[in-house]
Design an enzyme around this catalytic site. Structure first.
Site, PDB file in Angstrom:
ATOM      1  NE  ARG A  94      -3.854  -0.210   2.453  1.00 31.17           N
ATOM      2  CZ  ARG A  94      -4.832  -0.350   3.344  1.00 31.17           C
ATOM      3  NH1 ARG A  94      -4.877   0.403   4.408  1.00 31.17           N
ATOM      4  NH2 ARG A  94      -5.779  -1.237   3.164  1.00 31.17           N
ATOM      5  NE  ARG A 131      -5.434   0.815   9.453  1.00 25.12           N
ATOM      6  CZ  ARG A 131      -6.569   0.454   8.849  1.00 25.12           C
ATOM      7  NH1 ARG A 131      -7.496  -0.197   9.518  1.00 25.12           N
ATOM      8  NH2 ARG A 131      -6.790   0.757   7.592  1.00 25.12           N
TER       9      ARG A 131
HETATM   10  C1  LIG Z   1     -13.469   4.189   4.080  1.00 22.11           C
HETATM   11  C2  LIG Z   1     -12.888   3.475   5.281  1.00 22.11           C
HETATM   12  C3  LIG Z   1     -12.736   2.104   5.247  1.00 22.11           C
HETATM   13  C4  LIG Z   1     -12.208   1.424   6.361  1.00 22.11           C
HETATM   14  N1  LIG Z   1     -12.147   0.052   6.344  1.00 22.11           N
HETATM   15  C5  LIG Z   1     -11.755  -0.597   7.481  1.00 22.11           C
HETATM   16  C6  LIG Z   1     -11.829  -2.023   7.541  1.00 22.11           C
HETATM   17  O1  LIG Z   1     -12.256  -2.691   6.598  1.00 22.11           O
HETATM   18  N2  LIG Z   1     -11.423  -2.628   8.709  1.00 22.11           N
HETATM   19  C7  LIG Z   1     -10.949  -1.931   9.793  1.00 22.11           C
HETATM   20  O2  LIG Z   1     -10.588  -2.536  10.814  1.00 22.11           O
HETATM   21  N3  LIG Z   1     -10.892  -0.577   9.735  1.00 22.11           N
HETATM   22  C8  LIG Z   1     -11.299   0.095   8.629  1.00 22.11           C
HETATM   23  N4  LIG Z   1     -11.262   1.468   8.614  1.00 22.11           N
HETATM   24  C9  LIG Z   1     -10.832   2.190   9.832  1.00 22.11           C
HETATM   25  C10 LIG Z   1     -11.932   2.111  10.888  1.00 22.11           C
HETATM   26  O3  LIG Z   1     -13.187   2.269  10.264  1.00 22.11           O
HETATM   27  C11 LIG Z   1     -11.778   3.168  11.963  1.00 22.11           C
HETATM   28  O4  LIG Z   1     -10.465   3.212  12.433  1.00 22.11           O
HETATM   29  C12 LIG Z   1     -12.700   2.883  13.157  1.00 22.11           C
HETATM   30  O5  LIG Z   1     -14.011   2.727  12.707  1.00 22.11           O
HETATM   31  C13 LIG Z   1     -12.627   4.010  14.171  1.00 22.11           C
HETATM   32  O6  LIG Z   1     -13.610   3.793  15.147  1.00 22.11           O
HETATM   33  P1  LIG Z   1     -13.773   4.825  16.340  1.00 22.11           P
HETATM   34  O7  LIG Z   1     -14.900   4.342  17.174  1.00 22.11           O
HETATM   35  O8  LIG Z   1     -12.475   5.072  16.976  1.00 22.11           O
HETATM   36  O9  LIG Z   1     -14.169   6.206  15.614  1.00 22.11           O
HETATM   37  P2  LIG Z   1     -15.373   6.559  14.646  1.00 22.11           P
HETATM   38  O10 LIG Z   1     -16.059   5.362  14.151  1.00 22.11           O
HETATM   39  O11 LIG Z   1     -14.868   7.512  13.636  1.00 22.11           O
HETATM   40  O12 LIG Z   1     -16.391   7.336  15.604  1.00 22.11           O
HETATM   41  C14 LIG Z   1     -16.073   8.630  16.072  1.00 22.11           C
HETATM   42  C15 LIG Z   1     -17.281   9.188  16.806  1.00 22.11           C
HETATM   43  O13 LIG Z   1     -16.909  10.395  17.458  1.00 22.11           O
HETATM   44  C16 LIG Z   1     -17.873  11.408  17.193  1.00 22.11           C
HETATM   45  N5  LIG Z   1     -17.213  12.704  17.383  1.00 22.11           N
HETATM   46  C17 LIG Z   1     -16.093  13.194  16.784  1.00 22.11           C
HETATM   47  N6  LIG Z   1     -15.792  14.395  17.292  1.00 22.11           N
HETATM   48  C18 LIG Z   1     -16.743  14.691  18.221  1.00 22.11           C
HETATM   49  C19 LIG Z   1     -16.992  15.789  19.088  1.00 22.11           C
HETATM   50  N7  LIG Z   1     -16.209  16.877  19.120  1.00 22.11           N
HETATM   51  N8  LIG Z   1     -18.071  15.736  19.907  1.00 22.11           N
HETATM   52  C20 LIG Z   1     -18.914  14.672  19.894  1.00 22.11           C
HETATM   53  N9  LIG Z   1     -18.726  13.597  19.083  1.00 22.11           N
HETATM   54  C21 LIG Z   1     -17.649  13.611  18.276  1.00 22.11           C
HETATM   55  C22 LIG Z   1     -18.338  11.083  15.789  1.00 22.11           C
HETATM   56  O14 LIG Z   1     -19.563  11.723  15.535  1.00 22.11           O
HETATM   57  C23 LIG Z   1     -18.450   9.553  15.900  1.00 22.11           C
HETATM   58  O15 LIG Z   1     -19.640   9.212  16.566  1.00 22.11           O
HETATM   59  C24 LIG Z   1     -11.785   2.163   7.518  1.00 22.11           C
HETATM   60  C25 LIG Z   1     -11.927   3.539   7.527  1.00 22.11           C
HETATM   61  C26 LIG Z   1     -12.480   4.205   6.439  1.00 22.11           C
HETATM   62  C27 LIG Z   1     -12.647   5.689   6.510  1.00 22.11           C
END
Ligand SMILES: Cc1cc2nc3c(=O)[nH]c(=O)nc-3n(C[C@H](O)[C@H](O)[C@H](O)COP(=O)(O)OP(=O)(O)OC[C@H]3O[C@@H](n4cnc5c(N)ncnc54)[C@H](O)[C@@H]3O)c2cc1C
Length: 533
Positions: A291, A388
């Protein structure tokens, strides 16, 4: 004003999993907030490929080996061990049993394991190419079924409430930094409220949106990282931003991920004039190079020749029927914006995809601030090191979300942290601010940040580029801080202030680290062992 035992900021996989684990204690009061009107919207929702489980041919040792190899020598072995040993059981418990996610199965009814780059064996569970959507739907439904979780949407955290910073007592200056909740901007009432909490969990996700090209949805601009930084938390590995080589570059669908599987099925990268170029960069692997190699190759072609994108040709290598069957979502999304991928090549650019660094946490998700945890992409457990391994991030959010919740329960059992009262914390003061935030300024400044980050703190870095970025970002930060202090709050303004702060954190970490490693690539890299100035 609100008061609760645990405030969770962010409702993606990490925040929702933490809430569900905490809610098993019916006496525990939890507030879960998300800035989005739809609680499903998050990076989690957009995850395509899948989540790691353990197939018959797999073992924890093998997974640890793969994670450490991908991490380029900078992954923390203890974190990899926790993920590999605990991950599969937690996935079964929270996603399959409690959430009821139906992962794809083969014709014999067995779980169908997918293969991804740099994995020694098949071990990835998926739900078509919409795994994240299935997971977040299940988690939010489960969250809503618990009466002791209050889920608030359109609620944007502005800053953590920390002592001694927000204390009214001068002698608190001599105490360690402790978190007591957050100031939260309620977009429904356009007011900032104090949400006081004995324990706060940051689960705000990544920061891809500080770059011009990104696969991340709006709102992923590092809010939690900026809040933690302002509160005095330790931040680590911020130079390690992972770029995906192929995101769609068509207006109206920018950043939509074009899976690596397209190249796996024979897709070839071309310049806009139609010339293949990957052999030049990787004679052995060509279009199937790792990648980071492909992303840097595309970026180099674009920078050297002034291209706005390159092309990915799959139409010449698969029949139209095969293509529609193998990549239904990609086909549909491209058709939506007027591109028939069974006939034409796909315009693509590399895009910021994942933040490997973050708020430093221990193996239970605790930050360096008392009563404050960070889980998921905002945190840095050390798991990803400098790069990662694909499909580890959803599982990391699940494992550390639930581990943090268990640690918090233990803490409450032995000595419950104190929840402050309204008299202990000053209310948010917006008196005298009458001017509404100018969206044109917010958008313009955001685009400036994204361009600086893309050109100077992107895939290919140098001391000169990074110094230029830092100078320009500092100037912009001064402007934005004045804007912030003289204007009524809005979600966009909060995000802009955080974006410039986070951009500076990444740029400064990248300038400080003169050694290329993993996804941090410097043209003026020092050899390992050289002395850092
Ligand atoms: C297109 C894409 C494809 C991916 N594919 C994969 C995959 O196949 N497998 C894998 O393991 N990972 C994948 N990833 C990575 C993975 O999706 C993310 O790392 C993971 O979902 C992050 O989860 P999280 O709960 O930390 O954050 P998120 O799911 O981003 O959630 C963040 C939350 O915080 C909230 N938030 C942010 N700022 C504030 C604020 N100031 N006040 C209140 N709320 C706030 C948002 O609204 C949201 O609810 C992918 C990512 C993308 C973008």
């Amino acid at each position: 004003m609100k008061s609760t035992d645990v405030l969770i900021i962010g409702a993606g996989i990490a925040g929702s999993a933490a809430a569900l684990r905490l809610a098993r204690n019916p006496n525990r009061r939890i507030i879960l907030i998300t800035r989005n009107p739809d609680p499903h919207e998050s990076n989690t929702r957009w995850a395509q490929g899948g989540i790691i489980h353990r197939s018959q041919e797999d073992s924890p040792e093998l997974l640890i080996h793969d994670i450490l190899a991908a991490g380029a020598g900078a992954s923390l072995p203890a974190a990899a061990q926790i993920l590999a040993e605990e991950g599969p059981a937690r996935l079964e418990e929270f996603l399959m049993q409690e959430g009821g996610v139906h992962f794809d199965r083969d014709t014999g009814g067995r779980l169908a394991y997918g293969q991804e780059a740099a994995h020694s064996v098949r071990r990835i569970l998926h739900v078509g190419d919409g795994t994240g959507q299935a997971i977040i739907k299940a988690l939010i439904t489960a969250v809503r079924s618990h009466p002791n979780i209050e889920l608030l949407t359109k609620a944007t955290a502005v800053d953590l409430i920390t002592y001694p910073h927000h204390s009214r007592k001068p002698l608190d200056t001599y105490q360690p930094i402790a978190c007591h909740g957050a100031y939260v901007f309620d977009r429904n009432g356009s007011a900032v409220h104090r949400t006081l909490a004995a324990v706060t969990i940051l689960a705000t996700g990544g920061l891809g949106r500080i770059y011009r090209n990104t696969t991340n949805p709006p709102g992923s601009q590092g809010d939690g990282l900026a809040m933690a930084h302002r509160a005095g938390a330790r931040i680590i590995n911020a130079e390690y931003v992972q770029f995906h080589p192929t995101a769609l570059a068509i207006p109206g669908a920018e950043g939509f991920l074009i899976s690596e599987a397209v190249r796996g099925e024979g897709g070839v990268l071309l310049t806009p004039e139609g010339t293949p170029f990957m052999e030049k960069y990787s004679p052995e692997w060509k279009d199937l190079a790792p990648r980071d190699v492909v992303a840097i190759a595309i970026h180099s072609e674009m920078e050297a020749n002034g291209y706005s994108h390159v092309l990915l040709d799959i139409a010449s290598h698969m029949s139209a029927n095969q293509l529609r069957e193998r990549f239904p979502n990609i086909y549909a999304e491209c058709m939506r914006v007027g591109l028939d991928i069974t006939r034409e090549p796909i315009p693509v650019v590399p895009a910021a995809h994942y933040f490997c660094g973050g708020v430093y946490v221990d193996l239970w998700g605790h930050t360096t601030i008392q009563n404050c945890y960070a889980v998921g992409e905002v945190s840095c457990t050390g798991l990803h090191g400098a790069n990662r391994l694909a499909s580890t991030s959803l599982l990391e959010g699940l494992v550390w979300g639930t581990r943090a919740a268990e640690h918090i329960e233990e803490t409450f059992r032995f000595s419950a942290p104190r929840t402050l009262s309204r008299d202990d914390v000053p209310p948010w003061d917006e008196s005298g601010l009458t001017q509404e935030a100018d969206n044109t300024l917010i958008q313009g400044d955001m685009q400036t940040i994204q361009n600086i980050m893309w050109h100077y703190v992107g895939l290919i870095r140098s001391g000169d580029r990074l110094s230029r970025a830092i100078r320009e970002l500092r100037h912009l930060q001064n402007e934005i801080e004045t804007f912030y202090r003289t204007t009524k709050l809005s979600d966009g303004l909060i995000g802009l202030r955080n974006a410039v702060e986070v951009a500076l954190i990444v740029a400064q970490a990248a300038r400080h680290n003169r050694q290329s490693r993993g996804c941090h690539y410097r043209t003026d890299s020092m050899a390992a062992g050289d002395r850092l100035l």
